[in-house]
Design a protein around this motif. Structure first.
Motif, PDB file in Angstrom:
ATOM      1  N   LEU A  33       0.811  -1.216   0.000  1.00 34.88           N
ATOM      2  CA  LEU A  33       0.000   0.000   0.000  1.00 34.88           C
ATOM      3  C   LEU A  33       0.849   1.273   0.000  1.00 34.88           C
ATOM      4  CD1 LEU A  33      -2.964  -1.054   2.297  1.00 34.88           C
ATOM      5  CD2 LEU A  33      -3.112  -0.346  -0.091  1.00 34.88           C
ATOM      6  N   PRO A  34       1.857   1.389   0.892  1.00 33.86           N
ATOM      7  CA  PRO A  34       2.710   2.592   0.798  1.00 33.86           C
ATOM      8  C   PRO A  34       3.431   2.704  -0.544  1.00 33.86           C
ATOM      9  CG  PRO A  34       3.004   1.522   2.926  1.00 33.86           C
ATOM     10  CD  PRO A  34       2.193   0.588   2.080  1.00 33.86           C
ATOM     11  N   LEU A  35       3.868   1.558  -1.099  1.00 31.28           N
ATOM     12  CA  LEU A  35       4.543   1.610  -2.395  1.00 31.28           C
ATOM     13  C   LEU A  35       3.590   2.082  -3.492  1.00 31.28           C
ATOM     14  CD1 LEU A  35       6.770  -1.618  -2.415  1.00 31.28           C
ATOM     15  CD2 LEU A  35       7.525   0.767  -2.297  1.00 31.28           C
ATOM     16  N   LEU A  36       2.326   1.665  -3.401  1.00 28.05           N
ATOM     17  CA  LEU A  36       1.333   2.074  -4.390  1.00 28.05           C
ATOM     18  C   LEU A  36       1.159   3.593  -4.345  1.00 28.05           C
ATOM     19  CD1 LEU A  36      -0.237   0.274  -6.356  1.00 28.05           C
ATOM     20  CD2 LEU A  36      -2.184   0.378  -4.787  1.00 28.05           C
ATOM     21  N   VAL A  37       1.091   4.137  -3.123  1.00 28.29           N
ATOM     22  CA  VAL A  37       0.961   5.590  -2.973  1.00 28.29           C
ATOM     23  C   VAL A  37       2.234   6.295  -3.435  1.00 28.29           C
ATOM     24  CG1 VAL A  37       0.628   7.469  -1.322  1.00 28.29           C
ATOM     25  CG2 VAL A  37      -0.677   5.359  -1.081  1.00 28.29           C
ATOM     26  N   LEU A  38       3.386   5.724  -3.074  1.00 28.99           N
ATOM     27  CA  LEU A  38       4.657   6.342  -3.442  1.00 28.99           C
ATOM     28  C   LEU A  38       4.848   6.357  -4.954  1.00 28.99           C
ATOM     29  CD1 LEU A  38       7.016   7.623  -1.912  1.00 28.99           C
ATOM     30  CD2 LEU A  38       8.173   5.408  -1.965  1.00 28.99           C
ATOM     31  N   HIS A  39       4.440   5.279  -5.624  1.00 33.64           N
ATOM     32  CA  HIS A  39       4.527   5.229  -7.080  1.00 33.64           C
ATOM     33  C   HIS A  39       3.651   6.304  -7.715  1.00 33.64           C
ATOM     34  CE1 HIS A  39       5.830   0.729  -7.242  1.00 33.64           C
ATOM     35  NE2 HIS A  39       6.844   1.540  -7.033  1.00 33.64           N
ATOM     36  N   ALA A  40       2.448   6.476  -7.156  1.00 29.13           N
ATOM     37  CA  ALA A  40       1.485   7.389  -7.772  1.00 29.13           C
ATOM     38  C   ALA A  40       1.777   8.857  -7.476  1.00 29.13           C
ATOM     39  CB  ALA A  40       0.071   7.040  -7.308  1.00 29.13           C
ATOM     40  N   THR A  41       2.327   9.142  -6.270  1.00 28.05           N
ATOM     41  CA  THR A  41       2.481  10.537  -5.856  1.00 28.05           C
ATOM     42  C   THR A  41       3.909  10.935  -5.534  1.00 28.05           C
ATOM     43  OG1 THR A  41       2.154  10.079  -3.498  1.00 28.05           O
ATOM     44  CG2 THR A  41       0.174  10.400  -4.833  1.00 28.05           C
ATOM     45  N   GLY A  42       4.762   9.972  -5.150  1.00 26.69           N
ATOM     46  CA  GLY A  42       6.120  10.295  -4.726  1.00 26.69           C
ATOM     47  C   GLY A  42       6.179  11.066  -3.423  1.00 26.69           C
ATOM     48  N   SER A  43       5.092  11.045  -2.649  1.00 24.14           N
ATOM     49  CA  SER A  43       4.975  11.891  -1.464  1.00 24.14           C
ATOM     50  C   SER A  43       4.940  11.074  -0.177  1.00 24.14           C
ATOM     51  CB  SER A  43       3.697  12.736  -1.558  1.00 24.14           C
ATOM     52  OG  SER A  43       3.409  13.360  -0.336  1.00 24.14           O
ATOM     53  N   ALA A  44       5.838  11.400   0.759  1.00 23.76           N
ATOM     54  CA  ALA A  44       5.803  10.773   2.082  1.00 23.76           C
ATOM     55  C   ALA A  44       4.563  11.230   2.848  1.00 23.76           C
ATOM     56  CB  ALA A  44       7.063  11.123   2.867  1.00 23.76           C
ATOM     57  N   ALA A  45       4.159  12.474   2.645  1.00 24.49           N
ATOM     58  CA  ALA A  45       2.982  12.993   3.343  1.00 24.49           C
ATOM     59  C   ALA A  45       1.718  12.242   2.940  1.00 24.49           C
ATOM     60  CB  ALA A  45       2.816  14.483   3.059  1.00 24.49           C
ATOM     61  N   GLN A  46       1.609  11.879   1.659  1.00 29.93           N
ATOM     62  CA  GLN A  46       0.449  11.100   1.208  1.00 29.93           C
ATOM     63  C   GLN A  46       0.447   9.720   1.846  1.00 29.93           C
ATOM     64  OE1 GLN A  46      -2.179  11.802  -0.788  1.00 29.93           O
ATOM     65  NE2 GLN A  46      -1.586  13.934  -1.043  1.00 29.93           N
ATOM     66  N   MET A  47       1.627   9.132   2.024  1.00 27.96           N
ATOM     67  CA  MET A  47       1.714   7.854   2.722  1.00 27.96           C
ATOM     68  C   MET A  47       1.222   8.005   4.155  1.00 27.96           C
ATOM     69  SD  MET A  47       5.523   6.876   1.343  1.00 27.96           S
ATOM     70  CE  MET A  47       5.739   5.413   2.333  1.00 27.96           C
ATOM     71  N   GLY A  48       1.666   9.080   4.808  1.00 27.11           N
ATOM     72  CA  GLY A  48       1.240   9.322   6.181  1.00 27.11           C
ATOM     73  C   GLY A  48      -0.245   9.599   6.291  1.00 27.11           C
ATOM     74  N   LEU A  49      -0.809  10.287   5.292  1.00 20.50           N
ATOM     75  CA  LEU A  49      -2.237  10.580   5.311  1.00 20.50           C
ATOM     76  C   LEU A  49      -3.047   9.290   5.235  1.00 20.50           C
ATOM     77  CD1 LEU A  49      -4.529  12.641   5.286  1.00 20.50           C
ATOM     78  CD2 LEU A  49      -4.293  12.782   2.794  1.00 20.50           C
ATOM     79  N   LEU A  50      -2.604   8.345   4.423  1.00 14.49           N
ATOM     80  CA  LEU A  50      -3.293   7.054   4.326  1.00 14.49           C
ATOM     81  C   LEU A  50      -3.263   6.339   5.677  1.00 14.49           C
ATOM     82  CD1 LEU A  50      -4.660   5.150   2.217  1.00 14.49           C
ATOM     83  CD2 LEU A  50      -2.438   4.030   1.983  1.00 14.49           C
ATOM     84  N   THR A  51      -2.101   6.344   6.328  1.00 11.03           N
ATOM     85  CA  THR A  51      -1.977   5.737   7.656  1.00 11.03           C
ATOM     86  C   THR A  51      -2.862   6.468   8.662  1.00 11.03           C
ATOM     87  OG1 THR A  51       0.302   5.070   7.182  1.00 11.03           O
ATOM     88  CG2 THR A  51      -0.346   5.157   9.496  1.00 11.03           C
ATOM     89  N   ALA A  52      -2.927   7.792   8.564  1.00  9.08           N
ATOM     90  CA  ALA A  52      -3.735   8.578   9.498  1.00  9.08           C
ATOM     91  C   ALA A  52      -5.222   8.272   9.345  1.00  9.08           C
ATOM     92  CB  ALA A  52      -3.477  10.071   9.280  1.00  9.08           C
ATOM     93  N   ILE A  53      -5.684   8.137   8.104  1.00  7.97           N
ATOM     94  CA  ILE A  53      -7.101   7.816   7.873  1.00  7.97           C
ATOM     95  C   ILE A  53      -7.451   6.473   8.504  1.00  7.97           C
ATOM     96  CG2 ILE A  53      -8.745   7.152   6.066  1.00  7.97           C
ATOM     97  CD1 ILE A  53      -7.522   9.368   4.341  1.00  7.97           C
ATOM     98  N   ALA A  54      -6.563   5.501   8.322  1.00 11.11           N
ATOM     99  CA  ALA A  54      -6.797   4.199   8.944  1.00 11.11           C
ATOM    100  C   ALA A  54      -6.825   4.330  10.464  1.00 11.11           C
ATOM    101  CB  ALA A  54      -5.716   3.214   8.514  1.00 11.11           C
ATOM    102  N   GLY A  55      -5.951   5.187  11.008  1.00  7.89           N
ATOM    103  CA  GLY A  55      -5.926   5.383  12.449  1.00  7.89           C
ATOM    104  C   GLY A  55      -7.204   5.996  12.979  1.00  7.89           C
TER     105      GLY A  55
END
Length: 442
Positions: A33-55
């Motif tokens: 999942l983080p790799l999918l986001v990283l491939h699409a956006t290249g953004s660490a913040a977007q990875m963190g946002l996905l984790t935050a939503i799950a939280g």
């Protein structure tokens, strides 16, 4: 009466096996999942946002998840949660094959986190319905050890699969693992939840029914609905009150609220640091996370012995000292081998502390309250975690990993110093545990 060994407990053995397979699937998504986001956006913040939503989804579910686990069939809750996650994660590769859309990941993760939390709370209560009280730490150690083995093989395999076939293939494997878990749960039996007579009567009153000779008589629909919502709310309050009245559980909850704020985004940061900071491949990302799983596995296998030898306090304090030093090493190194070593040490420390903490709660909490206490504990100590994950990854994306990780390491070590002056330092807090006074909502 002699306690039968865990290896002869059929239901625990099946539960153990299917959860190991399910965790292997979860380990695939941990990377994919983080790799999918990283491939699409290249953004660490977007990875963190996905984790935050799950939280956030987990926190909201924690407000009622414990009440469900204490009031309804625990095995059916586990099966429902796995079936829902099978469907949700299965939609990602289907949607991605049609047209990649980042928003799909946010929706799926938000909904899946609800069932993840419901499953996790019920999972903890199920262990106490599968084994004897004296075997809880051993059972948790075995479960965590095989889960950790899954997190050794899973990230490495996920990195390989993602590199060869794409990240969605790894997510497909995760979805299938939930189906295996449903099949395994269908053939086990859990012991009935132990409920004092007062708790049974209170449960009937809260549900809007009479308990006694006229059981089965229903009250008005509107009144029953209001009582149902009140039951969910009072369930969380009951669990939180139990935690608050116990000095050691209260202190653990407060300190873990801070550590979870710092730690929820750590996996995202590790992935980002290895992939971008050190310029390594996706396969190497998988290997580094696999070493974190190896640390978890070794700690799980050793926890029962370490706790018997060192006691609860020493194990918990040493665990977070190790975590702080591991984060500091990750911050300061530019070498992938040392980064992998830091992941190993971090996994070891988090596993040892987590098993000790969970086992203590299971040992001192009455069975009929265990779901509500577990749910309240996780909800409270995770309340700031989504914000922490988002802030940490945003800071890493803006300033690089070194400064934010040094800050995390310093705070972890300061918390260990503070814990030395609390009941956490006790060798065996469960022996001196005075059961809190009964609550009328229990």
């Amino acid at each position: 009466m002699a306690v039968r060994p865990l290896r002869s407990n059929r239901d625990f053995t099946i539960f153990w096996g299917v959860q190991a397979l399910s965790e292997l699937g979860n380990a695939f998504s941990l990377v994919a999942l983080p790799l999918l986001v990283l491939h699409a956006t290249g953004s660490a913040a977007q990875m963190g946002l996905l984790t935050a939503i799950a939280g956030v989804g987990s926190i909201l579910t924690g407000l009622f998840g414990g009440t469900f686990a204490d009031r309804f069939d625990r095995r059916k809750i586990l099966m429902l949660s796995d079936a829902a996650r099978l469907v949700l994660y299965g939609t990602i590769p289907i949607c991605w094959a049609i047209s990649p859309q980042i928003w799909v990941l946010y929706v799926v993760m938000g909904l899946a986190s609800i069932f993840e939390m419901l499953f996790s709370v019920t999972y903890v209560t199920a262990v106490s319905n599968l084994v004897d009280n004296e075997q809880i730490t051993e059972a948790n150690g075995k479960l965590e050890a095989t889960n950790a083995i899954a997190y050794i093989a899973g990230p490495a395999l996920a990195g390989l699969v993602a590199g060869l076939f794409g990240a969605t293939a790894a997510i497909t494997i995760n979805a299938a693992s939930f189906g295996v878990s449903v099949l395994g749960l269908a053939v086990i039996r859990l012991r009935p939840t132990e409920r004092p007579a007062a708790a049974i009567a209170q449960a009937g009153a809260e549900a809007g029914t009479e308990v006694g000779p006229e059981a089965g008589r229903r009250t008005g629909t509107g009144t029953g609905t209001r009582r149902g919502w009140r039951t969910l709310h009072s369930g969380f309050v009951t669990g939180a009150a139990f935690l608050w009245r116990s000095p050691v559980l209260r202190t653990l909850t407060v300190l873990l609220t801070i550590t979870t704020f710092l730690n929820l985004g750590m996996t995202d940061v590790m992935i980002y640091q290895v992939r971008h900071g050190l310029g390594q491949s996706e396969r190497t990302v998988g290997y580094v996370l696999a070493l974190s799983g190896l640390g978890t596995c070794i700690a799980a296998a050793a926890t029962a012995r370490l706790r018997r030898g060192w006691g609860f306090g020493a194990c918990w304090l040493a665990s977070y000292t190790l975590c702080g030093l591991a984060v500091l090493l990750l911050a300061l190194t530019g070498n992938v081998t040392l980064a992998a070593a830091s992941a190993f040490l971090y996994g070891f420390g988090m596993s040892l502390a987590g098993i000790c903490s969970m086992s203590l709660r299971q040992q001192v909490t009455p069975d009929h309250l265990l779901g509500r206490v577990t749910s309240a504990f996780w909800t409270i100590h995770s309340s700031l975690a989504p914000l922490g994950a988002f802030l940490l990854t945003a800071l890493v994306g803006r300033f690089g990993a070194r400064g934010p990780l040094i800050g995390v390491a310093v705070v972890l070590l300061l918390l260990v110093g503070a814990a030395l002056f609390t009941p956490i330092r006790q060798r065996a807090p469960e022996r001196s545990f005075a059961l809190p006074a009964p609550n009328p909502e229990s």
